[in-house]
Design an enzyme around this catalytic site. Structure first.
Site, PDB file in Angstrom:
ATOM      1  CE  LYS A 132      -3.894  -2.306   2.167  1.00  0.00           C
ATOM      2  NZ  LYS A 132      -4.536  -2.729   3.406  1.00  0.00           N
ATOM      3  CD  GLN A 145      -3.569  -4.491   6.587  1.00  0.00           C
ATOM      4  OE1 GLN A 145      -3.389  -3.545   5.844  1.00  0.00           O
ATOM      5  NE2 GLN A 145      -4.276  -5.558   6.230  1.00  0.00           N
ATOM      6  CG  ASP A 196      -9.835   0.128   4.979  1.00  0.00           C
ATOM      7  OD1 ASP A 196      -9.648  -0.134   3.776  1.00  0.00           O
ATOM      8  OD2 ASP A 196      -9.115  -0.305   5.895  1.00  0.00           O
TER       9      ASP A 196
END
Ligand code: NAD
Length: 293
Positions: free
Chosen positions: A54, A98, A121
């Protein structure tokens, strides 16, 4: 008949180039370089590798990564304190924690503590609720990636019979709402669903996110259907490990009209959609119109 293969890798490259161009323009016109904070707790090898890819992708398009790696023993209070700091930092436009988190940390507390405007997200309850209400929202990356892939086959989804197999908060549930918002007729199947093969045979659009290697067989698929295989499942064949999807590709490709391969389908698009969401969050926070990408 052999299905058209939806090339997620090529489409991801195109989209990444478009995001890079929009980022350059944002920097040049407004002095605004989108920044994304990626927070990793613990040293799970798979999570570490996701976080590294990422950060690489962010740098490639001219965005600014802020990486935070915290020890596995980090308390919920310590992680909440970091998120509070990031929520207030104007250089940070997006915050990604994460998952999975270690057991001493309540994931729902952490996701709810992220500023919804920085929730790239799309897991914050406010963004989930806005998506369900058909309002503009930061939508989870994998469902956006799927819609972009579907759009290469269908100009409109109005009235299409869509079956979403899987109802997780990360993929199945938000994707079912994305499809509903596109006016598809959506059925959602899950572990308690009966007569799954019959349901599949009715679907003109079949999206699968269950995490079961090659579970969906070719004779379950309606001839000519579009198949979006979201699964990323590791299998070992003849002592060699490889990645397959939730759909038995060799069978499905003979029946479907179009299909995403695994690897090389939804996966590469998902990571670029994180960049799209970071750009979107940065524009939103600066009061600028949403990006075209
Ligand atoms: P999950 O375990 O959270 O959810 C799985 C869902 O599938 C559940 O709703 C469950 O009810 C349903 N399910 C499981 N077995 C089933 C069966 N036999 N019949 C019907 N329904 C069944 O998983 P998830 O996080 O949604 O991920 C699903 C898959 O997608 C995994 O393989 C994961 O690795 C992959 N994934 C891929 C991407 C990507 O970028 N391509 C992103 C996220 C997840």
């Amino acid at each position: 008949m052999s299905a058209r293969i939806i090339d997620g890798k090529a489409l991801a490259t195109e989209l990444r180039d478009a995001v890079a161009a929009e980022t350059r323009q944002l920097v040049a016109a407004h002095g605004l370089q989108p920044g994304l904070a990626v927070v990793l707790v613990g040293d799970n090898a798979a999570s570490k590798s996701y976080v590294a890819s990422k950060s690489r992708a962010l740098v490639e398009v001219g965005m600014r990564p802020f990486d935070f790696t915290l020890p596995a023993a980090t308390s919920e209070a310590e992680l909440l304190a970091l998120i509070k700091k990031l929520n207030c930092d104007p250089a940070v436009n997006g915050i990604l924690v994460q998952l999975p988190l270690p057991p001493q940390i309540d994931t729902s507390h952490i996701l709810a503590s992220i500023d919804p405007h920085k929730d790239v997200d799309g897991f914050h309850p406010l963004n989930a609720g806005r998506l369900m209400s058909g309002l503009p929202a930061l939508v989870p990356c994998t469902p956006i990636a799927c819609l972009k892939l579907i759009r290469t086959v269908h100009d409109s989804l109005a009235g299409i019979e869509a079956l979403m197999i899987g109802r997780s908060h990360i993929v199945g549930s938000p994707l079912s709402h994305v499809l509903l918002n596109e006016n598809a007729t959506v059925t959602v199947a899950h572990t308690f669903t009966r007569h799954l093969p019959e349901l599949c045979r009715r679907a003109e659009l079949l999206c699968v996110a269950i995490g079961c290697a090659e579970f969906i067989r070719g004779d379950w698929i309606k001839p000519g259907a579009t198949v979006i295989d979201i699964g990323i499942d590791r299998v070992t064949v003849d002592g060699k490990s490889r990645i397959v999807g939730d759909v038995k590709f060799s069978e499905a490709v003979e029946v479907a009209g179009a299909i995403t391969p695994v690897p090389g389908g939804v996966g590469p698009m998902t990571i670029v959609c994180l960049l799209v969401n970071t750009l979107r969050a940065a524009c939103m926070q600066a009061g600028l119109p949403p990006p075209a990408a």
